[in-house]
Design a protein around this motif. Structure first.
Motif, PDB file in Angstrom:
ATOM      1  N   PHE A 131       1.026  -1.141  -0.018  1.00 55.01           N
ATOM      2  CA  PHE A 131      -0.099  -0.011  -0.039  1.00 55.01           C
ATOM      3  C   PHE A 131       0.904   1.187   0.011  1.00 55.01           C
ATOM      4  CE2 PHE A 131      -2.589   3.292   2.373  1.00 55.01           C
ATOM      5  CZ  PHE A 131      -3.546   3.467   1.530  1.00 55.01           C
TER       6      PHE A 131
ATOM      7  N   SER B  31       2.468   1.555  -3.160  1.00 56.47           N
ATOM      8  CA  SER B  31       1.425   1.765  -4.562  1.00 56.47           C
ATOM      9  C   SER B  31       0.966   3.240  -4.330  1.00 56.47           C
ATOM     10  CB  SER B  31       0.355   0.831  -4.215  1.00 56.47           C
ATOM     11  OG  SER B  31       0.857  -0.449  -4.422  1.00 56.47           O
ATOM     12  N   MET B  32       0.751   3.798  -3.162  1.00 58.60           N
ATOM     13  CA  MET B  32       0.239   5.048  -2.804  1.00 58.60           C
ATOM     14  C   MET B  32       1.488   6.200  -3.630  1.00 58.60           C
ATOM     15  SD  MET B  32      -2.981   5.058  -2.302  1.00 58.60           S
ATOM     16  CE  MET B  32      -3.241   6.689  -2.216  1.00 58.60           C
TER      17      MET B  32
ATOM     18  N   GLU C 240       3.608   5.667  -5.811  1.00 55.38           N
ATOM     19  CA  GLU C 240       3.395   5.421  -7.235  1.00 55.38           C
ATOM     20  C   GLU C 240       2.428   6.174  -7.774  1.00 55.38           C
ATOM     21  OE1 GLU C 240       6.519   1.415  -7.305  1.00 55.38           O
ATOM     22  OE2 GLU C 240       4.593   1.388  -7.984  1.00 55.38           O
ATOM     23  N   LYS C 241       1.206   6.116  -7.155  1.00 53.53           N
ATOM     24  CA  LYS C 241       0.120   6.735  -7.561  1.00 53.53           C
ATOM     25  C   LYS C 241       0.122   8.275  -7.577  1.00 53.53           C
ATOM     26  CE  LYS C 241      -5.005   6.661  -6.518  1.00 53.53           C
ATOM     27  NZ  LYS C 241      -5.527   7.105  -8.162  1.00 53.53           N
TER      28      LYS C 241
ATOM     29  N   ARG D 138       2.282   9.047 -10.625  1.00 49.11           N
ATOM     30  CA  ARG D 138       1.436   9.198 -11.668  1.00 49.11           C
ATOM     31  C   ARG D 138       0.644  10.255 -11.834  1.00 49.11           C
ATOM     32  NH1 ARG D 138       0.379   3.551 -10.417  1.00 49.11           N
ATOM     33  NH2 ARG D 138      -1.616   4.317  -9.573  1.00 49.11           N
ATOM     34  N   GLU D 139      -0.147  10.478 -10.951  1.00 49.41           N
ATOM     35  CA  GLU D 139      -1.135  11.798 -11.057  1.00 49.41           C
ATOM     36  C   GLU D 139      -0.343  13.039 -11.255  1.00 49.41           C
ATOM     37  OE1 GLU D 139      -4.495   9.944  -8.002  1.00 49.41           O
ATOM     38  OE2 GLU D 139      -3.124  11.220  -7.282  1.00 49.41           O
TER      39      GLU D 139
ATOM     40  N   ASP E 172      -4.958   9.970 -12.750  1.00 49.05           N
ATOM     41  CA  ASP E 172      -4.451   8.695 -12.523  1.00 49.05           C
ATOM     42  C   ASP E 172      -4.909   7.758 -13.911  1.00 49.05           C
ATOM     43  OD1 ASP E 172      -3.508   6.092 -12.452  1.00 49.05           O
ATOM     44  OD2 ASP E 172      -3.914   6.108  -9.950  1.00 49.05           O
ATOM     45  N   PRO E 173      -3.936   7.584 -14.769  1.00 54.00           N
ATOM     46  CA  PRO E 173      -4.381   6.895 -16.288  1.00 54.00           C
ATOM     47  C   PRO E 173      -4.951   5.509 -15.878  1.00 54.00           C
ATOM     48  CG  PRO E 173      -2.088   7.313 -15.895  1.00 54.00           C
ATOM     49  CD  PRO E 173      -2.356   7.980 -14.860  1.00 54.00           C
ATOM     50  N   TRP E 174      -4.738   4.792 -14.920  1.00 52.47           N
ATOM     51  CA  TRP E 174      -5.142   3.613 -14.543  1.00 52.47           C
ATOM     52  C   TRP E 174      -6.614   3.551 -14.531  1.00 52.47           C
ATOM     53  CZ3 TRP E 174      -1.881   0.605 -10.436  1.00 52.47           C
ATOM     54  CH2 TRP E 174      -0.384   0.568 -10.954  1.00 52.47           C
ATOM     55  N   PHE E 175      -7.388   4.551 -14.573  1.00 50.72           N
ATOM     56  CA  PHE E 175      -9.010   4.792 -14.222  1.00 50.72           C
ATOM     57  C   PHE E 175      -9.389   5.812 -15.354  1.00 50.72           C
ATOM     58  CE2 PHE E 175      -6.756   3.574 -10.222  1.00 50.72           C
ATOM     59  CZ  PHE E 175      -7.620   2.418  -9.933  1.00 50.72           C
ATOM     60  N   ASP E 176     -10.625   5.585 -15.564  1.00 54.36           N
ATOM     61  CA  ASP E 176     -11.483   6.651 -16.211  1.00 54.36           C
ATOM     62  C   ASP E 176     -11.600   7.972 -15.095  1.00 54.36           C
ATOM     63  OD1 ASP E 176     -11.917   5.840 -18.540  1.00 54.36           O
ATOM     64  OD2 ASP E 176     -13.828   4.461 -17.803  1.00 54.36           O
ATOM     65  N   ASN E 177     -11.233   9.206 -15.491  1.00 56.57           N
ATOM     66  CA  ASN E 177     -11.503  10.033 -14.319  1.00 56.57           C
ATOM     67  C   ASN E 177     -12.575  10.983 -14.449  1.00 56.57           C
ATOM     68  OD1 ASN E 177      -8.544  10.535 -12.810  1.00 56.57           O
ATOM     69  ND2 ASN E 177      -8.088   9.581 -14.876  1.00 56.57           N
ATOM     70  N   VAL E 178     -13.460  10.897 -13.692  1.00 57.68           N
ATOM     71  CA  VAL E 178     -14.644  11.606 -13.731  1.00 57.68           C
ATOM     72  C   VAL E 178     -14.762  12.743 -12.913  1.00 57.68           C
ATOM     73  CG1 VAL E 178     -15.907   9.413 -14.294  1.00 57.68           C
ATOM     74  CG2 VAL E 178     -15.684  10.051 -11.853  1.00 57.68           C
TER      75      VAL E 178
ATOM     76  N   ASP F  23      -0.400  -3.762  -6.992  1.00 54.23           N
ATOM     77  CA  ASP F  23      -0.562  -2.755  -6.234  1.00 54.23           C
ATOM     78  C   ASP F  23      -1.843  -2.688  -5.509  1.00 54.23           C
ATOM     79  OD1 ASP F  23       1.924  -1.545  -7.691  1.00 54.23           O
ATOM     80  OD2 ASP F  23       0.905   0.228  -8.037  1.00 54.23           O
ATOM     81  N   PHE F  24      -1.686  -1.946  -4.474  1.00 53.22           N
ATOM     82  CA  PHE F  24      -3.147  -1.698  -3.523  1.00 53.22           C
ATOM     83  C   PHE F  24      -2.962  -0.248  -3.229  1.00 53.22           C
ATOM     84  CE2 PHE F  24      -4.446  -2.213   1.198  1.00 53.22           C
ATOM     85  CZ  PHE F  24      -5.606  -2.486   0.774  1.00 53.22           C
ATOM     86  N   ILE F  25      -4.118   0.194  -3.696  1.00 60.25           N
ATOM     87  CA  ILE F  25      -4.376   1.477  -3.662  1.00 60.25           C
ATOM     88  C   ILE F  25      -5.817   1.946  -2.954  1.00 60.25           C
ATOM     89  CG2 ILE F  25      -2.513   2.475  -5.311  1.00 60.25           C
ATOM     90  CD1 ILE F  25      -4.656   2.203  -7.451  1.00 60.25           C
TER      91      ILE F  25
ATOM     92  N   SER G 103     -12.557  10.510  -8.058  1.00 57.65           N
ATOM     93  CA  SER G 103     -12.751  10.676  -9.570  1.00 57.65           C
ATOM     94  C   SER G 103     -12.273   9.475 -10.163  1.00 57.65           C
ATOM     95  CB  SER G 103     -11.682  11.760  -9.901  1.00 57.65           C
ATOM     96  OG  SER G 103     -10.417  11.643  -9.580  1.00 57.65           O
ATOM     97  N   ASN G 104     -11.597   8.445  -9.581  1.00 51.14           N
ATOM     98  CA  ASN G 104     -11.262   7.198 -10.064  1.00 51.14           C
ATOM     99  C   ASN G 104     -12.270   6.301 -10.308  1.00 51.14           C
ATOM    100  OD1 ASN G 104      -7.840   7.149  -8.005  1.00 51.14           O
ATOM    101  ND2 ASN G 104      -8.514   8.365  -9.751  1.00 51.14           N
ATOM    102  N   LYS G 105     -12.865   6.162 -11.563  1.00 39.31           N
ATOM    103  CA  LYS G 105     -13.850   5.180 -12.197  1.00 39.31           C
ATOM    104  C   LYS G 105     -13.192   3.826 -12.606  1.00 39.31           C
ATOM    105  CE  LYS G 105     -18.215   5.448 -14.446  1.00 39.31           C
ATOM    106  NZ  LYS G 105     -17.979   4.306 -15.629  1.00 39.31           N
TER     107      LYS G 105
ATOM    108  N   LYS H 168     -12.385   0.908 -14.765  1.00 41.17           N
ATOM    109  CA  LYS H 168     -12.761   1.008 -16.334  1.00 41.17           C
ATOM    110  C   LYS H 168     -13.278  -0.473 -16.815  1.00 41.17           C
ATOM    111  CE  LYS H 168      -8.729   3.566 -17.994  1.00 41.17           C
ATOM    112  NZ  LYS H 168      -7.516   3.785 -18.567  1.00 41.17           N
TER     113      LYS H 168
ATOM    114  N   THR I 198      -3.312  -2.813 -15.587  1.00 41.15           N
ATOM    115  CA  THR I 198      -3.975  -1.922 -14.826  1.00 41.15           C
ATOM    116  C   THR I 198      -5.396  -1.214 -15.187  1.00 41.15           C
ATOM    117  OG1 THR I 198      -2.818  -0.164 -16.117  1.00 41.15           O
ATOM    118  CG2 THR I 198      -1.642  -0.988 -14.264  1.00 41.15           C
TER     119      THR I 198
END
Lengths: 72, 186
Positions: free
Chosen positions: A48, A51-52, A54-55, A58-59, A66-72, B12-14, B19-21, B23, B60
């Motif tokens: 954890f 990972s945080m 690195e997150k 990334r951001e 964060d490109p790992w997710f759709d950002n809404v 990874d564990f986050i 805002s993180n939806k 996918k 990912t």
């Protein structure tokens, strides 16, 4: 549509009595289960923290997203 | 494959931001998928829950596991009579002024493992983390973990020490269960 999560109810009568009685008992885990649980926690906590970090990096590199997710 | 990725730390564990939806995710349950893919961000946005995900760093776009937590409480009321109620409360060992009628808890709102990561003990790994987090790093006082468990997941929670909250529960989809964190305090 996802099913709503049921709320935890107030316990009445026999359910409440059983619950309070259970609180007074101790059901300690076995030494093996305890060792496994603590190993799992240490592993996950270490992952954890890395990972945080690195997150956040990334951001920062992607305008706060964060490109790992759709950002809404 | 998944076990290898966990063992090799390609994992990874986050904690997710509102805002993180997610996918892509498929735990085999349409309701749970719908929540994770479409509704989880709203719970985070309005501070009703916080979400976490386990992610394979080689893919990912699709989390291996997802869970969310919220504050909860277990309240007791309406014993057969007050004498019986007080007798049980006295036996708890709380000082008189701290005899509680409701007890702080954390609700495991959702816990789902993607079908590609099944049978790798990822669910138990996550549960062990949550349990220990609230024992070692119990920032506000929390005695129980509660969960509204899907019927298919009840054996998993029982194996992990959870108990039924109600003796008679005829909900067709879920069972309310709880875990007493005091069982982990030596």
């Amino acid at each position: 549509m996802a099913r709503p999560i049921r709320e935890t109810p107030i316990l009445f009568g026999e359910d409440a009595r059983r619950f309070i009685a259970r609180m007074q008992e101790r059901h300690p885990e076995t030494p093996e289960a305890r060792a496994q649980r603590l190993r799992d926690y240490e592993f996950m906590q270490k992952v954890f923290e890395r990972s945080m970090r690195e997150k956040h990096a990334r951001e920062a590199a992607n305008g706060g997203k964060d490109p790992w997710f759709d950002n809404v | 494959m998944v076990r290898q990725c966990i063992d090799n730390y390609n994992f990874d564990f986050i904690r997710l931001q509102p805002s993180n939806k997610v996918k892509n995710f498929d735990c085999g349950d349409v309701d749970l998928n719908d929540f994770i893919l479409n509704r989880a961000t709203l719970f985070d946005k309005y501070m009703l829950a916080v979400s976490y995900a386990c992610v394979d760093t080689n893919d990912t776009s699709r989390p291996l596991a997802y869970f969310s937590l919220a504050n909860d409480k277990i309240a007791t009321s309406d014993f057969a009579n007050m004498t019986e109620f007080n007798r049980f409360r006295r036996k708890q060992g709380f000082p008189n002024e701290k005899r509680l009628k409701s007890y702080p808890a954390v609700k495991l709102c959702r816990l789902a493992v993607d079908i590609c990561a099944r049978n790798q003990k990822l669910g138990s790994l996550v549960l062990n983390y949550i349990k220990t987090m609230f024992v070692i790093n119990n920032k506000t006082g929390c005695r129980f973990i509660t969960v509204d468990a899907y019927l298919a997941a009840v054996p998993f929670y029982e194996k992990n020490g959870f108990r039924m909250m109600n003796q008679e529960d005829d909900d067709p989809h879920t069972r309310l269960m709880y875990f007493d964190l005091m069982d982990l305090v030596a």
